[in-house]
Design an enzyme around this catalytic site. Structure first.
Site, PDB file in Angstrom:
ATOM      1  N   HIS A 141      -5.457  57.393  42.903  1.00  0.00           N
ATOM      2  CA  HIS A 141      -6.731  57.189  43.600  1.00  0.00           C
ATOM      3  C   HIS A 141      -6.565  57.337  45.107  1.00  0.00           C
ATOM      4  O   HIS A 141      -7.480  57.811  45.792  1.00  0.00           O
ATOM      5  CB  HIS A 141      -7.351  55.833  43.219  1.00  0.00           C
ATOM      6  CG  HIS A 141      -6.900  54.665  44.006  1.00  0.00           C
ATOM      7  ND1 HIS A 141      -5.786  53.921  43.682  1.00  0.00           N
ATOM      8  CD2 HIS A 141      -7.422  54.073  45.117  1.00  0.00           C
ATOM      9  CE1 HIS A 141      -5.650  52.930  44.545  1.00  0.00           C
ATOM     10  NE2 HIS A 141      -6.617  53.000  45.430  1.00  0.00           N
TER      11      HIS A 141
ATOM     12  N   SER B 107      -5.384  48.101  47.381  1.00  0.00           N
ATOM     13  CA  SER B 107      -4.301  48.113  46.397  1.00  0.00           C
ATOM     14  C   SER B 107      -3.213  49.103  46.784  1.00  0.00           C
ATOM     15  O   SER B 107      -2.024  48.852  46.576  1.00  0.00           O
ATOM     16  CB  SER B 107      -4.846  48.430  45.005  1.00  0.00           C
ATOM     17  OG  SER B 107      -5.522  49.671  44.997  1.00  0.00           O
ATOM     18  N   GLU B 108      -3.597  50.252  47.343  1.00  0.00           N
ATOM     19  CA  GLU B 108      -2.638  51.195  47.916  1.00  0.00           C
ATOM     20  C   GLU B 108      -3.219  51.799  49.187  1.00  0.00           C
ATOM     21  O   GLU B 108      -4.443  51.975  49.303  1.00  0.00           O
ATOM     22  CB  GLU B 108      -2.297  52.338  46.953  1.00  0.00           C
ATOM     23  CG  GLU B 108      -1.279  52.004  45.898  1.00  0.00           C
ATOM     24  CD  GLU B 108      -1.901  51.448  44.638  1.00  0.00           C
ATOM     25  OE1 GLU B 108      -1.171  51.020  43.729  1.00  0.00           O
ATOM     26  OE2 GLU B 108      -3.152  51.434  44.561  1.00  0.00           O
ATOM     27  N   THR B 109      -2.333  52.102  50.121  1.00  0.00           N
ATOM     28  CA  THR B 109      -2.691  52.847  51.328  1.00  0.00           C
ATOM     29  C   THR B 109      -1.829  54.093  51.378  1.00  0.00           C
ATOM     30  O   THR B 109      -0.613  54.038  51.169  1.00  0.00           O
ATOM     31  CB  THR B 109      -2.476  51.998  52.584  1.00  0.00           C
ATOM     32  OG1 THR B 109      -3.392  50.899  52.578  1.00  0.00           O
ATOM     33  CG2 THR B 109      -2.718  52.812  53.846  1.00  0.00           C
TER      34      THR B 109
END
Length: 319
Positions: A85, A46-48
């Site tokens: 996160h 979802s995010e990097t």
């Protein structure tokens, strides 16, 4: 062609394959926006998070003080200013391999400089921006159509489940760096049954300039948990986020603002999330004055290398 070390790290989890997975590129020096976007799309989390030295700020960085590190965050489709996160994942992974010690660090992000604290047991605490909470009045200017019926239709939840708690817990836009539309629900069963209309969620998110919708209930699974939450953010390319640090901080501030605990606000809150998509995890939240901190642990689930074309190379990224 070059290679970049790339990690998959499960944040807000005590074991691998739980919580919220983030991509982490621990040495992003020299990567362009295009390359970071393509790497994030290839990783598919979802995010990097892309880690730079603090002085290699790049576009959008804010901060007046000396910082130790600089992070930028990309979803598979766009850059976002902050991701809780992925921040926890980055510092949890760095601590686990001995790259940093327990203690305090200053992180530069697109929303400013943030304080990070790593405990001796590997718990990472992220101090978020001073909170803002804007309650939405369905009968007021700009909020006239955001009633239980519209929200219920968008979330795929019986509107009665929203009306039951709406008198005491209003819908609001809350932010500690990334705005979220906060929607209370009466029971866990109703929240678990949600079948969101992603187009409707995206439209509402865009109207209220929010990253997404965070629906929650105090009817939690764990006896030690304060609430159970679900986060839907199709506007930034994330249909449902398993465990959400930025939303958790914002919701902690929201609960204090609306007097959810009748003046006896807990020293620490525990938000559980992800169970309905088989990625259970939890976020620890502390709210004191204008200070909001979210904390959790992180587990590295994969450590490898990604082959990346040179900037002038038209080849497709190969895993």
């Amino acid at each position: 062609m070059e290679t970049r070390r790339t990690l998959l790290v499960d944040a807000f989890a005590d074991e691998p394959l739980a919580g919220n997975v983030a991509g982490v590129v621990p040495d992003a020096a020299g990567l362009s926006d295009d390359r970071m976007g393509r790497i994030a799309a290839e990783i598919g989390a979802s995010e990097t998070a892309f880690l730079f030295d603090a002085d290699e700020a790049g576009d959008g960085a804010k901060g007046a003080n000396d910082a130790d590190d600089r992070l930028r965050y990309f979803t598979p489709s766009t850059e976002v200013d902050l991701c809780g996160h992925a921040t926890i994942a980055t510092y949890g992974a760095l601590f686990a391999e001995g790259a940093i010690n327990a203690g305090d660090r200053t992180l530069r992000t697109n929303v400013g400089d943030l304080e990070i604290t790593v405990d001796d047991d590997g718990t990472v605490w992220m101090r978020q921006n001073p909170p803002t909470v804007d309650v939405i009045d369905p009968g007021g200017e700009g909020g006239s159509d955001l009633d239980a019926d519209r929200l219920g239709d968008a979330l795929g939840i019986d509107p009665a489940a929203l009306r039951d708690v709406g008198a005491d817990l209003p819908v609001a836009v809350a932010s500690t760096g990334l705005p979220w539309l906060v929607v209370p629900v009466n029971f866990l069963e109703r929240l678990g049954e949600a079948e969101p209309d992603m187009a409707a969620i995206e439209a509402i998110s865009e109207t209220y300039d929010a990253a997404g919708v965070y629906a929650f209930t105090f009817d939690a699974i764990g006896a030690e948990s304060t609430l159970h939450g679900r986060a839907f953010a199709p506007a930034v390319g994330v249909p449902e986020d398993p465990v959400t640090g930025t939303a958790s901080g914002a919701v902690g501030a929201y609960l204090r603002e609306v007097g959810a605990f009748d003046g006896d606000f807990p020293d620490e809150l525990r938000f559980e999330q992800g169970h309905f998509i088989d990625r259970p995890g939890h976020v620890r939240v502390r709210v004191s004055g204008d200070e909001v901190r979210v904390g959790g642990r992180a587990m590295v689930s994969m450590d490898g290398e990604l082959r990346v074309p040179a900037e002038d190379d038209d080849e497709i990224i190969e895993a």
